[in-house]
Design an enzyme around this catalytic site. Structure first.
Site, PDB file in Angstrom:
ATOM      1  N   GLU A 116      35.101  53.678  49.889  1.00  9.31           N
ATOM      2  CA  GLU A 116      34.237  52.756  49.139  1.00  9.31           C
ATOM      3  C   GLU A 116      33.576  51.728  50.063  1.00  9.31           C
ATOM      4  OE1 GLU A 116      33.548  53.507  46.232  1.00  9.31           O
ATOM      5  OE2 GLU A 116      35.257  54.510  45.313  1.00  9.31           O
ATOM      6  N   HIS A 140      39.547  46.238  45.631  1.00  9.62           N
ATOM      7  CA  HIS A 140      39.439  47.256  44.571  1.00  9.62           C
ATOM      8  C   HIS A 140      40.824  47.796  44.255  1.00  9.62           C
ATOM      9  CE1 HIS A 140      38.411  50.801  42.331  1.00  9.62           C
ATOM     10  NE2 HIS A 140      38.747  51.630  43.296  1.00  9.62           N
ATOM     11  N   HIS A 142      43.383  49.914  41.032  1.00  4.47           N
ATOM     12  CA  HIS A 142      43.413  50.723  39.819  1.00  4.47           C
ATOM     13  C   HIS A 142      44.356  50.050  38.813  1.00  4.47           C
ATOM     14  CE1 HIS A 142      42.077  54.551  42.225  1.00  4.47           C
ATOM     15  NE2 HIS A 142      41.174  53.586  42.232  1.00  4.47           N
ATOM     16  N   GLU A 170      44.121  30.333  30.188  1.00  3.70           N
ATOM     17  CA  GLU A 170      43.618  30.007  31.527  1.00  3.70           C
ATOM     18  C   GLU A 170      42.432  30.887  31.936  1.00  3.70           C
ATOM     19  OE1 GLU A 170      47.248  31.138  33.540  1.00  3.70           O
ATOM     20  OE2 GLU A 170      46.154  32.676  34.616  1.00  3.70           O
ATOM     21  N   HIS A 211      38.224  53.769  35.796  1.00  7.43           N
ATOM     22  CA  HIS A 211      38.549  53.827  37.226  1.00  7.43           C
ATOM     23  C   HIS A 211      39.324  52.586  37.693  1.00  7.43           C
ATOM     24  CE1 HIS A 211      37.121  54.959  41.536  1.00  7.43           C
ATOM     25  NE2 HIS A 211      38.178  54.197  41.580  1.00  7.43           N
TER      26      HIS A 211
END
Ligand code: 2HA
Ligand code: ZN
Length: 276
Positions: A116, A140, A142, A170, A211
């Site tokens: 990525e 990133h 999952h 919050e 994803h």
């Protein structure tokens, strides 16, 4: 200084390990990048090998030219970063044009930076400009409950923002600008990078449908904390939906509550998500 002795490298490794312990990094899932400060590069310079070939990034990020980044390796497991950092992460340097990179440290058994990389660098470029250089991390993961929600909620920024805000008081303080949603797309390429970086113009959180999550921030703690807060909120929402046979809530945080909260905490909330 040895690369592994540098504080930013320790913090990077720590984040990878914390994400793995959260259960957000099955197999080779997820990736992390950090735009290294000049003084940090100066402190480890003697241990970098600049005598390496240039490789294509797959996109162009002119405002990041000549900068250095610490990134996870493609196909590598977050699970292994703490024990074997030099095999699983690397430092890359970008060229004069911001279209090529070379690996100057790490990945000692070979390999490339994260699949990525285009998304990471395009996001880092956007947030560098938007925050005058303050933001330097893109993460990133999952995150399980966020992914689950992308099967049942409409894939709209406004709806995800409002639902996540409602699940923990919050949340609107931690992400007042809300969250963006990218519809399902093929990962790893320039198209998803462009779609994500557009969202990063106004959000610090982008959800990739079916994803995972992309977040950005100025420090490792704040960036990880953002992912953690969003995912915790998603977990509560999954429980609420599961207990309650759908999205019906008996009571919730109301629009007026959000307005009162924003005033007291001095945050500017995304107006779209405040509309009923
Ligand atoms: O690194 O998570 O999106 C594997 C991935 C790709
Ligand atoms: Zn992924």
């Amino acid at each position: 200084m040895k690369v592994l002795d540098a504080l930013f490298v320790k913090q990077f490794i720590n984040l990878c390990d914390n994400g793995y312990k959260k259960g957000w990094h099955e197999r080779n899932g997820g990736n992390l990048s950090y735009r290294i400060k000049d003084e940090e590069i100066a402190s480890i310079k003697e241990n970098l090998n600049e005598d390496k070939p240039w490789l294509d990034i797959g996109t162009t990020v002119p405002t990041l030219k000549n900068e250095y980044f610490l990134v996870t390796g493609s196909g590598r497991f977050m699970m292994n970063v703490k024990e074997f950092p030099e095999s699983n992460i690397c430092i890359i340097k970008l060229d004069e044009t911001g279209s090529k990179f070379k690996i100057v440290w790490g990945l000692i058994e070979g390999g490339r930076p994260t699949s990525e990389l285009p998304s990471h660098l395009m996001n880092l470029e956007v947030v560098k400009r938007r925050t005058n250089g303050e933001f330097r991390i893109v993460y990133h993961c999952h995150a399980t409950n966020i992914i689950a929600l992308t099967f049942v909620l409409p894939l709209e920024d406004k709806i995800f923002t409002r639902e996540l805000w409602e699940m923990a008081t919050e949340c609107p303080v931690v992400f007042p600008e809300g969250v963006g949603v990218v519809p399902w797309m093929v990962p790893g390429g320039k198209d998803i990078a462009v779609a994500t970086s557009k969202l990063m113009e106004k959000y610090n959180v982008a959800i990739w449908a079916h994803h995972g999550l992309f977040v950005t921030g100025p420090t490792f703690d704040i960036t990880f904390g953002l992912a953690d807060t969003v995912e915790k909120s998603a977990e509560i929402l999954v429980k609420v939906i599961s207990m309650n046979g759908g999205l019906k809530k008996r009571q919730t945080i109301t629009t007026q509550n959000f307005i009162d909260l924003a005033k007291d905490f001095n945050v500017k909330l995304n107006e779209d998500a405040l509309k009923d």
